[in-house]
Design a protein around this motif. Structure first.
Motif, mmCIF file in Angstrom:
data_model
loop_
_atom_site.group_PDB
_atom_site.id
_atom_site.type_symbol
_atom_site.label_atom_id
_atom_site.label_comp_id
_atom_site.label_asym_id
_atom_site.label_seq_id
_atom_site.Cartn_x
_atom_site.Cartn_y
_atom_site.Cartn_z
ATOM 1 N N GLU A 90 -3.672 3.622 -13.834
ATOM 2 C CA GLU A 90 -3.446 2.677 -14.932
ATOM 3 C C GLU A 90 -1.995 2.713 -15.392
ATOM 4 N N GLN A 91 -1.416 3.907 -15.450
ATOM 5 C CA GLN A 91 -0.013 4.035 -15.839
ATOM 6 C C GLN A 91 0.902 3.373 -14.800
ATOM 7 N N THR A 92 0.560 3.520 -13.535
ATOM 8 C CA THR A 92 1.340 2.894 -12.472
ATOM 9 C C THR A 92 1.270 1.377 -12.579
ATOM 10 N N HIS A 93 0.094 0.854 -12.836
ATOM 11 C CA HIS A 93 -0.057 -0.594 -12.985
ATOM 12 C C HIS A 93 0.792 -1.102 -14.150
ATOM 13 N N ALA A 94 0.784 -0.376 -15.255
ATOM 14 C CA ALA A 94 1.600 -0.769 -16.406
ATOM 15 C C ALA A 94 3.094 -0.701 -16.067
ATOM 16 N N PHE A 95 3.501 0.338 -15.343
ATOM 17 C CA PHE A 95 4.902 0.455 -14.948
ATOM 18 C C PHE A 95 5.302 -0.690 -14.028
ATOM 19 N N SER B 176 0.822 -1.213 0.000
ATOM 20 C CA SER B 176 0.000 0.000 0.000
ATOM 21 C C SER B 176 0.852 1.257 0.000
ATOM 22 N N THR B 177 0.171 2.358 -0.249
ATOM 23 C CA THR B 177 0.817 3.661 -0.186
ATOM 24 C C THR B 177 1.060 4.024 1.282
ATOM 25 N N ILE C 299 10.828 -3.530 -7.222
ATOM 26 C CA ILE C 299 9.539 -3.031 -7.720
ATOM 27 C C ILE C 299 9.154 -1.732 -7.011
ATOM 28 N N LYS C 300 9.247 -1.732 -5.688
ATOM 29 C CA LYS C 300 8.831 -0.557 -4.932
ATOM 30 C C LYS C 300 9.771 0.626 -5.152
ATOM 31 N N THR C 301 11.067 0.374 -5.221
ATOM 32 C CA THR C 301 12.034 1.462 -5.427
ATOM 33 C C THR C 301 11.853 2.103 -6.797
ATOM 34 N N ALA C 302 11.818 1.279 -7.831
ATOM 35 C CA ALA C 302 11.698 1.817 -9.194
ATOM 36 C C ALA C 302 10.379 2.550 -9.391
ATOM 37 N N SER C 303 9.292 1.963 -8.907
ATOM 38 C CA SER C 303 7.982 2.593 -9.127
ATOM 39 C C SER C 303 7.818 3.866 -8.314
ATOM 40 N N SER C 304 8.377 3.915 -7.122
ATOM 41 C CA SER C 304 8.295 5.128 -6.312
ATOM 42 C C SER C 304 8.998 6.288 -7.019
ATOM 43 N N LYS C 305 10.192 6.029 -7.543
ATOM 44 C CA LYS C 305 10.912 7.073 -8.275
ATOM 45 C C LYS C 305 10.124 7.510 -9.505
ATOM 46 N N TRP C 306 9.552 6.555 -10.215
ATOM 47 C CA TRP C 306 8.797 6.861 -11.422
ATOM 48 C C TRP C 306 7.554 7.687 -11.092
ATOM 49 N N ILE C 307 6.806 7.293 -10.065
ATOM 50 C CA ILE C 307 5.576 8.008 -9.691
ATOM 51 C C ILE C 307 5.899 9.450 -9.306
ATOM 52 N N LYS C 308 6.950 9.652 -8.530
ATOM 53 C CA LYS C 308 7.319 11.008 -8.104
ATOM 54 C C LYS C 308 7.622 11.917 -9.286
ATOM 55 N N ARG D 140 5.265 14.418 -5.726
ATOM 56 C CA ARG D 140 6.654 14.448 -5.258
ATOM 57 C C ARG D 140 6.843 13.842 -3.877
ATOM 58 N N ASP D 141 5.815 13.850 -3.053
ATOM 59 C CA ASP D 141 5.911 13.312 -1.691
ATOM 60 C C ASP D 141 5.430 11.865 -1.594
ATOM 61 N N PHE D 142 5.246 11.209 -2.720
ATOM 62 C CA PHE D 142 4.749 9.832 -2.737
ATOM 63 C C PHE D 142 5.760 8.861 -2.128
ATOM 64 N N PHE D 143 5.232 7.907 -1.370
ATOM 65 C CA PHE D 143 6.022 6.785 -0.856
ATOM 66 C C PHE D 143 5.124 5.565 -0.745
ATOM 67 N N TRP D 144 5.720 4.386 -0.928
ATOM 68 C CA TRP D 144 5.041 3.142 -0.584
ATOM 69 C C TRP D 144 5.244 2.907 0.913
ATOM 70 N N GLN D 145 4.279 2.293 1.537
ATOM 71 C CA GLN D 145 4.404 1.941 2.950
ATOM 72 C C GLN D 145 5.441 0.822 3.100
ATOM 73 N N ASN D 146 6.133 0.785 4.232
ATOM 74 C CA ASN D 146 7.060 -0.301 4.502
ATOM 75 C C ASN D 146 6.287 -1.610 4.571
ATOM 76 N N GLY D 147 6.896 -2.672 4.136
ATOM 77 C CA GLY D 147 6.291 -3.979 4.240
ATOM 78 C C GLY D 147 5.413 -4.321 3.049
ATOM 79 N N TYR D 148 4.953 -5.569 3.051
ATOM 80 C CA TYR D 148 4.112 -6.082 1.976
ATOM 81 C C TYR D 148 3.510 -7.397 2.429
ATOM 82 N N GLY D 149 2.515 -7.853 1.707
ATOM 83 C CA GLY D 149 1.942 -9.168 1.948
ATOM 84 C C GLY D 149 2.114 -10.005 0.699
ATOM 85 N N VAL D 150 2.491 -11.265 0.862
ATOM 86 C CA VAL D 150 2.665 -12.139 -0.291
ATOM 87 C C VAL D 150 2.200 -13.542 0.050
#
Length: 101
Positions: free
Chosen positions: A29-34, A15-16, A75-84, A91-101
């Motif tokens: 949609e662009q984020t999902h494609a990225f 999550s964000t 995935i999280k590093t590349a997409s965070s940079k791209w989204i910003k 510019r202040d976007f971040f993914w939350q720490n952690g994930y579920g898999v």
């Protein structure tokens, strides 16, 4: 057997930061494609990517040579940079720490 085979299917969710609704319809949609492209660059299969404004779901076929944690980090590093870089208000976007898999 002279080779190694695997078929590991993952359902990855993250999550964000603070579950803020950063992924509004215009960028979602662009984020999902990225994200799908980044999964493929890691040597994995991206079967489906989706989600809503505050989190994403990815159906992934994991490469047999890649650890889950390493893939998620990439995935999280590349997409965070791209989204910003998509818009000034992101510019202040971040993914939350952690994930579920």
């Amino acid at each position: 057997m002279p080779q190694s085979l695997s078929n590991i299917l993952l359902h990855l969710v993250f999550s964000t930061k603070d579950r803020r609704p950063w992924l509004e319809t215009g960028v979602r949609e662009q984020t999902h494609a990225f994200l799908a492209g980044t999964v493929r660059q890691c040597g994995c299969a991206a079967y489906r990517v989706g989600g809503v404004s505050d989190h994403v779901h990815l159906a992934i076929g994991l490469s047999r040579t890649l650890a889950v944690a390493d893939m998620v980090k990439e995935i999280k590093t590349a997409s965070s940079k791209w989204i910003k870089g998509q818009d000034a208000h992101l510019r202040d976007f971040f993914w939350q720490n952690g994930y579920g898999v």
